[in-house]
Design a protein around this motif. Structure first.
Motif, short mmCIF file in Angstrom:
data_model
loop_
_atom_site.label_atom_id
_atom_site.label_comp_id
_atom_site.label_asym_id
_atom_site.label_seq_id
_atom_site.Cartn_x
_atom_site.Cartn_y
_atom_site.Cartn_z
N GLY B 102 0.81 -1.21 0.00
CA GLY B 102 0.00 0.00 0.00
C GLY B 102 0.84 1.26 0.00
N GLN B 315 -7.42 -1.43 13.34
CA GLN B 315 -8.21 -0.68 12.37
C GLN B 315 -7.70 -1.02 10.98
OE1 GLN B 315 -8.81 3.49 13.06
NE2 GLN B 315 -9.51 3.82 10.97
N ILE B 317 -8.38 -0.60 7.10
CA ILE B 317 -9.20 0.23 6.21
C ILE B 317 -9.43 -0.51 4.89
CG2 ILE B 317 -9.33 2.43 4.98
CD1 ILE B 317 -7.55 3.60 7.16
N CYS B 319 -10.61 0.23 1.91
CA CYS B 319 -11.09 1.37 1.14
C CYS B 319 -10.82 1.24 -0.35
CB CYS B 319 -10.48 2.66 1.66
SG CYS B 319 -8.73 2.70 1.56
N PHE B 320 -10.25 0.15 -0.77
CA PHE B 320 -9.97 0.04 -2.19
C PHE B 320 -10.48 -1.22 -2.85
CE2 PHE B 320 -7.07 3.53 -1.46
CZ PHE B 320 -7.44 4.31 -2.53
N PRO B 321 -11.74 -1.49 -2.75
CA PRO B 321 -12.25 -2.54 -3.60
C PRO B 321 -12.12 -2.08 -5.04
CG PRO B 321 -14.04 -1.31 -2.67
CD PRO B 321 -12.80 -0.77 -2.06
N CYS B 325 -17.90 1.89 -7.91
CA CYS B 325 -19.07 1.99 -7.05
C CYS B 325 -18.66 2.13 -5.60
CB CYS B 325 -19.91 0.73 -7.24
SG CYS B 325 -21.22 0.53 -6.06
N LEU B 327 -15.84 3.00 -4.42
CA LEU B 327 -15.03 4.18 -4.16
C LEU B 327 -15.92 5.32 -3.72
CD1 LEU B 327 -12.22 5.37 -4.30
CD2 LEU B 327 -12.73 6.14 -6.59
N ILE B 328 -17.05 5.45 -4.37
CA ILE B 328 -17.96 6.53 -4.04
C ILE B 328 -18.55 6.32 -2.64
CG2 ILE B 328 -20.07 7.73 -4.75
CD1 ILE B 328 -17.71 8.06 -6.63
N ILE B 330 -17.12 5.08 -0.18
CA ILE B 330 -16.05 4.92 0.81
C ILE B 330 -16.29 5.52 2.20
CG2 ILE B 330 -13.72 5.80 1.30
CD1 ILE B 330 -13.06 4.79 -1.51
N ASN B 335 -14.17 3.43 8.32
CA ASN B 335 -13.79 3.08 9.67
C ASN B 335 -14.24 1.68 10.09
OD1 ASN B 335 -12.33 5.42 10.45
ND2 ASN B 335 -14.28 6.50 10.22
#
Lengths: 392, 392
Positions: B102, B315, B317, B319-321, B325, B327-328, B330, B335
């Motif tokens: 990442g 935690q 995250i 956040c990056f499938p 769709c 992404l919007i 997110i 969290n």
């Protein structure tokens, strides 16, 4: 796409008087003459009283180089680093033929994906932190919602589409890791037409793969129309033929300049939060045109009386969605017949956030395409006004 | 993965007496000594009466080279083309640290994706048409079904996982375009353990990122156990801690030899039809082990009394499938707390089609790991039997 999108972007940049393009091209599917035509249009737009300095500012630094070679990018960034550096990259370099991509996947992945990785590494190395990337509506595959919003799932069904989807992921991940890196992915729908001057336009090698250039080539006598087939008139559209979202190339080019402006203001990234500064926008008209609509519009523009035959739907094999799940289910999908009936963009996000509105209509697309094609039946290679060759 | 999977594959190939490996390595995260240990084990397995020729057949052609350089592959294929060519490639070369991926996405995509494209181009050029590719269970992201079948959607949630998913797509597309090309993608779950001889095993640089190597390193005194934290004991698992599917590295290695056998017979491709000869298989045990199970098993193997603290869920995250769709959407996912509770393989397809059964249990994984770690506290660098360094 078979349209010479990049030269129309170049001329739009020059006419903006704000951005000065450096063009890197291997001239695989283009010619230096296209860039010279851009320079000429930009100089003429200055008017008769322009100074020599103003005229010189219309000269494009045109570099022949292959993007597969990382040294090409590094050399250019290095050279410009002593002149203030390069503000942004508009990355339109790609192989684009969907059918061919399925036959030569490694060439497509290398040209489209590996080269993008190399380019971005060079950009980071030389602190060039703004990217406008040419993606494609093909990343949507068979979308569930028409018109297609940017929130539609990315599920490309061709190697070409997958190469674009991979690059979007790579760019997105880079924006996430490098918080100062900003990027816009523009998902092109169907660019068509040519510059209204008639002095620049598409110059494809071989038979055009897309409908409008093919119609123009037939009208100018480059191809016999014997082969003009409409695949299926039983789709659930207004006249039964497939609907696509055609966009004038000059509108498409305008979308790139607006993206550069938006990168500078950075307001489009306010909603991105921790995910990094990456946004995607549809570049489409928002209005679909059927195959028969296009034939009629080109008939009006060219005066050519197209004779076509309606044949059955094409057999399109949707066999490579990117989930393993679908791979297992393939036998049931293998013989799914036909094209996606309607691929029309939802352009509202691009309008709201980039200020992008496609102002040119189908009539002007066909008129401008015909102006170019009729005066350059064989593209940039022939002197203007020469007669077309016989049908091949 | 931090486990030296590749050397265990090499020794298993040598012991098969059927496949003779040529090894290409840049020694980024490995050492030539690991291969020498393989040769030694293979020679000893021949017994005292082996001829010199038999002993020589245990020598591995070890080539230092970077897979980022296409000339490396071409050179090797060229050299072997006069000796009958190369039957197959087992492609295990990759950067593998999920967290690091990442932070350095372009390095990961270049090393994992661009290099795979280059490799496959070389393979086609030299008519080497069999590939075993090391994929990863990370391509499943957060799966809906446990145990995870191969039909689960590919929806990786890290750069590393996406790089593996992209390579799977690239290989699949190549198999589709080149009908004589055959490939198997092996989705590794959690390899652990070491060769039972105690003479070869993991030799990671820096602090181990995975649980079992970390426990071994603590027991041998390389790391203080102050930092041994269990992240969350309130997951819906048998003891509340996260469950993973650990697999002995020798079982993992066996899966590769079985894949080579399966490529030869080609029966696994009968169901592929027009999609080309590509199949994916889970390499897992089919039995999940919790964090506390692993600590207890390593306590038994090493005799070390681990002291750990239970802290809150990490935690993580997601956040990056790979769909726009998501992404919007997110902000709603940002969290989401904690790891995926259970990642256990469904190994039935690999058993049915490859004959793959993971025979080694948790006890033998820990015993073999400890045998190696206790006799090589600092990996291959130190003479056997030397004392461990103090905790760092």
């Amino acid at each position: 796409m078979d349209v010479a999108n990049s030269s129309h972007i170049v001329v739009t940049l020059l006419l903006s008087r704000k951005y000065l393009p450096v063009v890197v091209d291997n001239f695989h599917n283009s010619k230096p003459k296209a860039i010279h035509a851009c320079e000429k249009i930009a100089r003429e737009a200055l008017g008769a009283n322009a100074s020599q300095e103003e005229k010189d500012s219309c000269n494009v630094d045109l570099i022949q180089g292959d993007i597969a070679d990382p040294a090409v990018f590094n050399g250019i960034f290095e050279r410009y680093s002593t002149q203030g550096g390069i503000y942004a990259v508009i990355h339109v370099a790609a192989l684009k033929a969907v059918g061919e991509s399925g036959e030569l996947p490694l060439l497509y992945y290398q040209t489209n994906v590996s080269a993008t990785i190399n380019l971005m590494q060079s950009m980071l190395r030389y602190n060039c932190l703004n990217l406008v990337y040419s993606s494609s509506a093909t990343v949507y595959g068979t979308p569930e919602t028409i018109p297609i919003p940017e929130t539609s799932p990315v599920q490309p069904e061709s190697v070409y589409g997958r190469s674009k989807g991979m690059c979007e992921d790579i760019i997105k991940d880079t924006c996430h890791a490098e918080r100062s890196f900003n990027a816009v992915g523009l998902r092109y729908f169907n660019p068509a037409g040519a510059h209204p001057s008639g002095t620049m336009g598409e110059d494809p090698r071989g038979k055009p793969g897309n409908l409008l250039p093919l119609l123009a080539a037939i009208a100018v006598g480059r191809y016999a129309q014997d082969g003009l087939k409409v695949f299926g008139d039983d789709y659930p559209t207004h006249d039964g033929t497939c609907v696509r979202d055609y966009l004038h190339v000059m509108d498409l080019a305008k979308g790139h300049v607006l993206s550069l402006d938006a990168l500078e203001k950075a307001e489009i990234f306010k909603s991105c939060g921790k995910t990094g500064n990456y946004r995607t926008f549809n570049l489409g008209h928002g209005k679909g045109q059927s195959v028969l609509d296009m034939i009629e519009a080109m008939r009006k523009a060219s005066g050519y009386d197209y004779q076509y035959s309606i044949v059955g739907r094409r057999q399109v094999i949707h066999c490579f969605p990117s989930s393993a799940c679908m791979l297992i289910l393939i036998p049931f999908f293998l013989n799914r017949m036909g094209d996606v009936p309607d691929l029309t963009a939802d352009p509202t996000v691009a309008e709201r956030e980039l200020g992008f509105v496609a102002t040119e209509d189908l009539e002007s697309m066909c008129r401008d395409l015909w102006r170019w094609q009729s005066s350059h039946p064989n593209g940039y290679d022939e002197p203007e006004g020469s007669t077309g060759v016989s049908a091949q």
